[in-house]
Design an enzyme around this catalytic site. Structure first.
Site, PDB file in Angstrom:
ATOM      1  N   LYS A   1       0.817  -1.211   0.000  1.00 58.58           N
ATOM      2  CA  LYS A   1       0.000   0.000   0.000  1.00 58.58           C
ATOM      3  C   LYS A   1       0.855   1.267   0.000  1.00 58.58           C
ATOM      4  CE  LYS A   1      -4.027  -2.260   0.927  1.00 58.58           C
ATOM      5  NZ  LYS A   1      -3.683  -3.684   1.104  1.00 58.58           N
TER       6      LYS A   1
HETATM    7  C1  PLP Z   1      -4.393  -4.868   0.770  1.00 58.81           C
HETATM    8  C2  PLP Z   1      -3.652  -6.151   0.826  1.00 58.81           C
HETATM    9  C3  PLP Z   1      -3.948  -7.216  -0.025  1.00 58.81           C
HETATM   10  C4  PLP Z   1      -5.114  -7.167  -0.992  1.00 58.81           C
HETATM   11  O1  PLP Z   1      -4.930  -6.198  -1.993  1.00 58.81           O
HETATM   12  P1  PLP Z   1      -6.211  -5.674  -2.823  1.00 58.81           P
HETATM   13  O2  PLP Z   1      -5.677  -4.575  -3.674  1.00 58.81           O
HETATM   14  O3  PLP Z   1      -7.184  -5.182  -1.793  1.00 58.81           O
HETATM   15  O4  PLP Z   1      -6.732  -6.825  -3.581  1.00 58.81           O
HETATM   16  C5  PLP Z   1      -3.154  -8.345   0.014  1.00 58.81           C
HETATM   17  N1  PLP Z   1      -2.131  -8.444   0.891  1.00 58.81           N
HETATM   18  C6  PLP Z   1      -1.817  -7.443   1.735  1.00 58.81           C
HETATM   19  C7  PLP Z   1      -0.693  -7.626   2.679  1.00 58.81           C
HETATM   20  C8  PLP Z   1      -2.556  -6.270   1.732  1.00 58.81           C
HETATM   21  O5  PLP Z   1      -2.246  -5.278   2.580  1.00 58.81           O
END
Ligand code: PLP
Length: 462
Positions: free
Chosen positions: A112
């Site tokens: 993120k």
């Molecule tokens: C947010 C997240 C996901 C999922 O990603 P999306 O874009 O919501 O599909 C998978 N793994 C981790 C560690 C995350 O923080």
């Protein structure tokens, strides 16, 4: 470059306005009106460039006149300067033909940060220019909230409210949200699951009086700018493995469908992605959808990969819009069914169109644990549970082209699961020293829209 809503009836906006709006006014999500294509020689020229330069070249065509090239270059440089690895998104080989793309070297140890660090800077530039003040609200299963708080804490002209499901995030995730001392940061532990958090955020957006009064915006992956920043590492990884001359496959641990949708956009830009594999945990609505054509929500079952404990996968709406020939009215009908009846059946042609781009698989809790243990034994890689879901599913989709599995978080963010699988408790990297002892600040609130809005108005006024 203009953006249109997946539900077809909101005004079309330029990049800057679409970013500041978050969600479209008809409840839909913004998508580019047309996806720019990179020619094979432009793609080949990305080989060997610094990550920041790849980011500039991949994102620039989506931004239009919203930011100057200098603004964008500066924002990118600042966004990734704090990453703990000089490659930003290093590739590691796990086995012949199977690679891991490490996306966890940012300040909050999950992928993120790639988008959030960048849009924090872009928001700052846009708000300083317009003199506007905004209220950012986000629902999080753990990682979006910590990344958003890290990116927006202390910024002028912005309040940040993050709703997380009480008791359903790891201690490291919770502390990353509750220990920021800046008064513009507000962490809310909601009495409900992630889908409840996400539903209340959507309700706030549908309450136009509240939305306009506080200048509400979203930095969840429903915000197009988040998806945009994530397209970059698909290019960086594929080019390192021989694209555009050699196609690649990707497997993406998936919850809200933002990350894998960025891969689908990279593919439409011309990147030769032979297969894009959705990896789900036991909350497998997306995998079931691809198997049965029935998109039907069930109760969320808490897992050891909590950032993927989702039933309502918001960005799937963007994939549907593409698969339904960009028919916003048809998408709006399916979304109303999802809200009213908890699901819908995909039309035949839509399922076929989706299957032309995506494949899917799931990992049970036991399979996830076994994958963490096995990869730790050989080749000696410590995986977070989300990345382990990805590796398990990827192994069933290996083939002619190299496979890249996205490692979405650092193992130290989920130490309990990693220790249970391997006996080894991963240490927090040095940049997070002090996290476990800092004082926490959090508001516990019921799953009730009026209470939430009242709390937010009071905090903004304070
Ligand atoms: C947010 C997240 C996901 C999922 O990603 P999306 O874009 O919501 O599909 C998978 N793994 C981790 C560690 C995350 O923080």
């Amino acid at each position: 470059m203009n953006y249109v809503s997946t539900r077809g009836s909101a005004p079309r906006l330029g990049f800057g306005e679409a970013m500041l709006a978050g969600l479209a006014r008809d409840g839909g999500l913004y998508v580019p009106e047309a996806v720019p294509v990179l020619a094979p020689d432009e793609m080949a020229a990305l080989a060997g460039l610094p990550y920041e330069e790849v980011a500039l070249r991949v994102m620039r065509p989506f931004i239009g006149a919203a930011f100057t090239e200098d603004d964008l270059r500066t924002a990118i440089a600042e966004a990734y300067a704090g990453f703990a690895h000089p490659a930003r998104a290093p590739l590691k080989q796990l086995a012949p033909g199977h690679f891991l793309l490490e996306l966890f070297h940012g300040p909050t140890l999950a992928f993120k940060d790639f988008a959030m660090q960048l849009i924090g800077r872009l928001f700052q530039t846009a708000l300083a220019r317009s003199g506007r003040r905004l209220t950012i609200v986000g629902a999080t299963s753990g990682d979006t909230g910590s990344a958003a708080i890290e990116a927006f804490r202390g910024l002028p002209n912005v309040d940040v409210f993050i709703l997380f499901p009480e008791g359903r995030v790891s201690e490291v995730q919770r502390r990353q949200m509750t220990t920021a001392p800046e008064p513009n940061v507000h962490a809310i532990a909601l009495a409900g699951d992630f889908d409840a958090c996400q539903a209340r955020v959507k309700d706030m957006f549908n309450d136009f009086a509240f939305r306009d009064a506080v200048g509400l915006t979203a930095v969840n992956s429903i915000n197009w700018a988040r998806v945009l920043a994530q397209i970059v590492y698909f290019f960086a990884a594929a080019v390192a493995l021989g694209a555009p001359h050699r196609p690649v496959r990707f497997t993406v641990p998936t919850g809200n469908f933002g990350d894998i949708y960025a891969g689908a956009i990279a593919r439409r830009m011309g990147l030769p992605i032979a297969r894009l594999v959705i990896a789900t945990n036991q909350n497998d609505i997306l995998h079931r959808t691809f198997e049965t054509a029935e998109h039907r929500t069930e109760a969320v079952r808490p897992s050891i990969s909590p950032s993927m404990d989702i039933q309502v996968s918001s960005n799937f709406e963007r994939a549907l819009f593409d698969a339904m020939d960009r028919d916003g009215a048809a998408v709006a009908t399916l979304m109303a069914e999802l809200k009213g009846e908890g699901g819908f059946r995909l039309p035949q042609g839509t399922l076929a169109a989706l299957r032309a781009v995506y494949a899917s698989g799931r990992a049970s809790e036991a399979e996830t644990m076994a994958t963490i243990a096995r990869l730790h034994a050989a080749p000696g890689e410590l995986l977070c549970p989300h990345s382990a879901v990805g590796v398990h599913v990827a192994e069933a989709h290996l083939g002619a082209e190299p496979m890249v599995t996205l490692a979405t978080a650092h193992p130290a963010k989920f130490p309990d699961a990693v220790e249970a699988a391997t006996g080894l408790r991963p240490a927090l990297p040095p940049q997070l020293a002090g996290l476990m002892t800092r004082p926490e600040r959090v508001e516990h609130l019921p799953d009730d829209l009026a209470t939430l809005e009242g709390y937010m108005r009071a905090r903004i006024a304070a």
